[in-house]
Design a protein around this motif. Sequence first.
Motif, PDB file in Angstrom:
ATOM      1  N   PHE A 160       0.823  -1.215   0.000  1.00 50.95           N
ATOM      2  CA  PHE A 160       0.000   0.000   0.000  1.00 50.95           C
ATOM      3  C   PHE A 160       0.852   1.258   0.000  1.00 50.95           C
ATOM      4  N   GLY A 161       2.000   1.230  -0.748  1.00 48.98           N
ATOM      5  CA  GLY A 161       2.754   2.452  -0.977  1.00 48.98           C
ATOM      6  C   GLY A 161       4.246   2.320  -0.770  1.00 48.98           C
ATOM      7  N   PRO A 185       3.897  -0.543  -5.954  1.00 43.41           N
ATOM      8  CA  PRO A 185       3.154   0.213  -4.935  1.00 43.41           C
ATOM      9  C   PRO A 185       1.741   0.571  -5.384  1.00 43.41           C
ATOM     10  N   TYR A 186       0.824   0.565  -4.440  1.00 38.70           N
ATOM     11  CA  TYR A 186      -0.563   0.987  -4.672  1.00 38.70           C
ATOM     12  C   TYR A 186      -0.932   2.019  -3.615  1.00 38.70           C
ATOM     13  N   SER A 190      -6.952  -1.769  -0.603  1.00 32.61           N
ATOM     14  CA  SER A 190      -8.022  -2.162  -1.511  1.00 32.61           C
ATOM     15  C   SER A 190      -7.626  -2.002  -2.976  1.00 32.61           C
ATOM     16  N   ALA A 191      -6.736  -1.059  -3.261  1.00 30.47           N
ATOM     17  CA  ALA A 191      -6.336  -0.824  -4.652  1.00 30.47           C
ATOM     18  C   ALA A 191      -5.576  -2.007  -5.237  1.00 30.47           C
ATOM     19  N   ALA A 192      -4.856  -2.742  -4.395  1.00 37.30           N
ATOM     20  CA  ALA A 192      -4.062  -3.874  -4.891  1.00 37.30           C
ATOM     21  C   ALA A 192      -4.877  -5.148  -5.041  1.00 37.30           C
ATOM     22  N   LEU A 193      -6.008  -5.231  -4.397  1.00 31.00           N
ATOM     23  CA  LEU A 193      -6.770  -6.478  -4.363  1.00 31.00           C
ATOM     24  C   LEU A 193      -7.161  -7.025  -5.739  1.00 31.00           C
ATOM     25  N   PRO A 194      -7.703  -6.198  -6.652  1.00 29.04           N
ATOM     26  CA  PRO A 194      -8.086  -6.753  -7.962  1.00 29.04           C
ATOM     27  C   PRO A 194      -6.919  -7.398  -8.693  1.00 29.04           C
TER      28      PRO A 194
END
Length: 326
Positions: A160-161, A185-186, A190-194
């Motif tokens: 997450f970053g 990095p995301y 939640s942004a990395a989940l897909p």
Amino acid sequence: MIWRKCLALVLCLYFCLSGHYSAFAQTDFPSKPVKIVVPFPPGGGADIIARMISARLNEKWKQPVIVENRAGASGNIGAEFVSKQPADGYTWLLTSAPFAIAPAVFSQLNFDPIKSFTPITQIATVPLILVTRPDSPIKNMEDLIALARKDGEKVTFGSFGNGSPAHLVGESINQIAKLKMTHVPYKGSSAALPDVISGQLSFAILDAISITPLIKSGQLRAIAIMGRQRSPSLPDVPTLAQSGIPFETVGWHAVFAPAGMSKALADQLNQDINTVIASPEIQEKIIAGGSIPPSPPWTVDGWSKQFAQDVKIWGDIARQSGAKND
């Protein structure tokens, strides 16, 4: 009667100089509303914990305990605000592990996590979990290491970053196992989940609070959990150390006050917060959310020493990996 007045004056001077006076002076704390600053947006793990604690302290102290979100710059805006407040116990910071990492990944900070704050107590450890898609060939750390030694930089991990605890855990695995996995990095878990679920990422290292429900429902496969102990919510998931990677540093939620707070007041805050954390209701909520409450509770001195150690450990990893978050 003159000798009595002299004795009273001597005792008064003794209490002031020895610090006992501050203990007596703080017996009426709090006499007005208390503010808990959360340096992240509403709805996150730190915010949820802060609101649970504030409600209980409100009942205990018979004074309003207000949660104020001051988000931005990975928590630095809220931290800087608190660092400039009086050390009277009426404004304090409830934050997480990136606070300890900040000096190593930000070139300019207007506060020092150690010099500008008084550590009060740790509320819970917040394990990070290494996860992959349910049908991934990676079933354990042995599989992951074998794949990374075969495919090298083609093995990708999300976090997450840049400079986040998750990023640094991944870099630690690279350093310990002598791998060259690629960090992606995301902005948030939640942004990395897909990309994890679709297989675009080999795996991700995400916080237990947000992904424990997905692991339990079978949408993600947990490979290993960070920290010294397994999670009560996921007892079948081994720790990273149990999986052959000797790394036990873990994320947390903790309370800090501005520097210069009296020992008596810091101890009072520590004891009152620890009492709230120890209640069965709060313990159950912390565990259900994927975190682990401390046992035994932290003292001010104990948490101060552990926090200083965390700043060093996370900082060393960040500097060795070249991680930056400017």
